[in-house]
Design a protein around this motif. Structure first.
Motif, PDB file in Angstrom:
ATOM      1  N   UNK A  85       0.838  -1.189   0.000  1.00  0.00           N
ATOM      2  CA  UNK A  85       0.000   0.000   0.000  1.00  0.00           C
ATOM      3  C   UNK A  85       0.883   1.252   0.000  1.00  0.00           C
ATOM      4  N   UNK A  86       0.350   2.392  -0.430  1.00  0.00           N
ATOM      5  CA  UNK A  86       1.160   3.621  -0.416  1.00  0.00           C
ATOM      6  C   UNK A  86       1.738   3.942   0.955  1.00  0.00           C
ATOM      7  N   UNK A  87       1.042   3.588   2.016  1.00  0.00           N
ATOM      8  CA  UNK A  87       1.546   3.871   3.359  1.00  0.00           C
ATOM      9  C   UNK A  87       2.727   2.978   3.742  1.00  0.00           C
ATOM     10  N   UNK A  88       3.051   1.992   2.910  1.00  0.00           N
ATOM     11  CA  UNK A  88       4.244   1.181   3.141  1.00  0.00           C
ATOM     12  C   UNK A  88       5.498   1.847   2.585  1.00  0.00           C
ATOM     13  N   UNK A  89       5.330   2.945   1.878  1.00  0.00           N
ATOM     14  CA  UNK A  89       6.469   3.662   1.310  1.00  0.00           C
ATOM     15  C   UNK A  89       7.394   4.143   2.421  1.00  0.00           C
ATOM     16  N   UNK A  90       8.664   3.740   2.341  1.00  0.00           N
ATOM     17  CA  UNK A  90       9.629   4.074   3.386  1.00  0.00           C
ATOM     18  C   UNK A  90      10.998   3.568   2.977  1.00  0.00           C
ATOM     19  N   UNK A  91      11.986   3.977   3.758  1.00  0.00           N
ATOM     20  CA  UNK A  91      13.316   3.389   3.674  1.00  0.00           C
ATOM     21  C   UNK A  91      13.329   2.224   4.667  1.00  0.00           C
ATOM     22  N   UNK A  92      13.632   1.036   4.168  1.00  0.00           N
ATOM     23  CA  UNK A  92      13.589  -0.171   4.992  1.00  0.00           C
ATOM     24  C   UNK A  92      15.003  -0.548   5.412  1.00  0.00           C
ATOM     25  N   UNK A  93      15.152  -0.808   6.706  1.00  0.00           N
ATOM     26  CA  UNK A  93      16.447  -1.133   7.285  1.00  0.00           C
ATOM     27  C   UNK A  93      16.434  -2.540   7.876  1.00  0.00           C
ATOM     28  N   UNK A  94      17.572  -3.194   7.773  1.00  0.00           N
ATOM     29  CA  UNK A  94      17.831  -4.454   8.462  1.00  0.00           C
ATOM     30  C   UNK A  94      18.605  -4.134   9.734  1.00  0.00           C
ATOM     31  N   UNK A  95      18.301  -4.830  10.831  1.00  0.00           N
ATOM     32  CA  UNK A  95      18.995  -4.609  12.093  1.00  0.00           C
ATOM     33  C   UNK A  95      19.308  -5.954  12.737  1.00  0.00           C
ATOM     34  N   UNK A  96      20.330  -5.962  13.585  1.00  0.00           N
ATOM     35  CA  UNK A  96      20.732  -7.207  14.243  1.00  0.00           C
ATOM     36  C   UNK A  96      21.210  -6.957  15.659  1.00  0.00           C
ATOM     37  N   UNK A  97      21.139  -8.023  16.445  1.00  0.00           N
ATOM     38  CA  UNK A  97      21.607  -8.067  17.825  1.00  0.00           C
ATOM     39  C   UNK A  97      20.766  -7.220  18.751  1.00  0.00           C
ATOM     40  N   UNK A  98      19.628  -7.754  19.116  1.00  0.00           N
ATOM     41  CA  UNK A  98      18.766  -7.079  20.082  1.00  0.00           C
ATOM     42  C   UNK A  98      19.335  -7.265  21.478  1.00  0.00           C
ATOM     43  N   UNK A  99      19.440  -6.185  22.213  1.00  0.00           N
ATOM     44  CA  UNK A  99      19.992  -6.229  23.563  1.00  0.00           C
ATOM     45  C   UNK A  99      18.912  -6.313  24.630  1.00  0.00           C
ATOM     46  N   UNK A 100      17.654  -6.384  24.185  1.00  0.00           N
ATOM     47  CA  UNK A 100      16.530  -6.504  25.116  1.00  0.00           C
ATOM     48  C   UNK A 100      15.436  -7.288  24.406  1.00  0.00           C
TER      49      UNK A 100
END
Length: 122
Positions: A85-100
Motif C-alpha cells: 500500500x502507499x503507506x508502506x512507502x519508506x526506507x527499509x532497514x535491516x537490524x541485528x543483535x537485540x539487547x533486550x
C-alpha cells in the motif's frame, strides 16, 4: 567487522509485491534480526523480527501481508511484502543483535544496514 547489506527495494503499484534481502556478515547467527522502516518525516518503526527462540513478532500494520524469514546457510534475512500500500512507502532497514526483549523497538538493536527504498504508488 559487522556488515548488513540490504537489497530488493524498488517502486511498485498498490497491491504489488517485493522481497527484501539483508546479507549479514561478521557476527553470530544467533543474533536476533529485524526489519524496520522510516517514512519521510516519521520515526523509525519496527516491521518484523526473528527472535532467538524463533518468535516472529509483526507490526499490526503489516500482519497478514509481510513475512519475515531467515536462511542461516546464506546468512540472509528476508522480508516478503505482499499487497503493498502507499503507506508502506519508506526506507527499509535491516537490524541485528537485540539487547533486550522489545524486538520491534529500534533502540534495542546494535547493528544497522544502510537501508533500501520502497515506494508504492496508487
Amino acid at each position: 567487522q559487522v556488515q548488513l547489506v540490504e537489497s530488493g527495494g524498488g517502486s511498485v503499484q498498490t497491491g504489488g509485491s517485493l522481497r527484501l534481502s539483508c546479507v549479514a556478515s561478521g557476527f553470530s547467527r544467533a543474533y536476533t534480526m529485524a526489519w524496520f522502516r522510516q517514512a519521510p518525516g516519521k520515526g523509525r518503526e519496527g516491521v518484523a523480527a526473528i527472535g532467538g527462540a524463533g518468535t516472529t513478532p509483526y507490526a499490526d500494520a503489516v500482519k497478514g501481508r509481510f513475512t519475515i524469514s531467515k536462511d542461516n546457510a546464506k546468512n540472509t534475512l528476508y522480508l516478503q511484502m505482499n499487497s503493498l500500500q502507499p503507506e508502506d512507502t519508506a526506507l527499509y532497514y535491516c537490524a541485528a543483535r537485540a539487547l533486550a526483549t522489545r524486538l520491534l523497538d529500534p533502540g534495542t538493536y546494535s547493528y544497522w544496514g544502510q537501508g533500501t527504498q520502497v515506494t508504492v504508488s496508487s
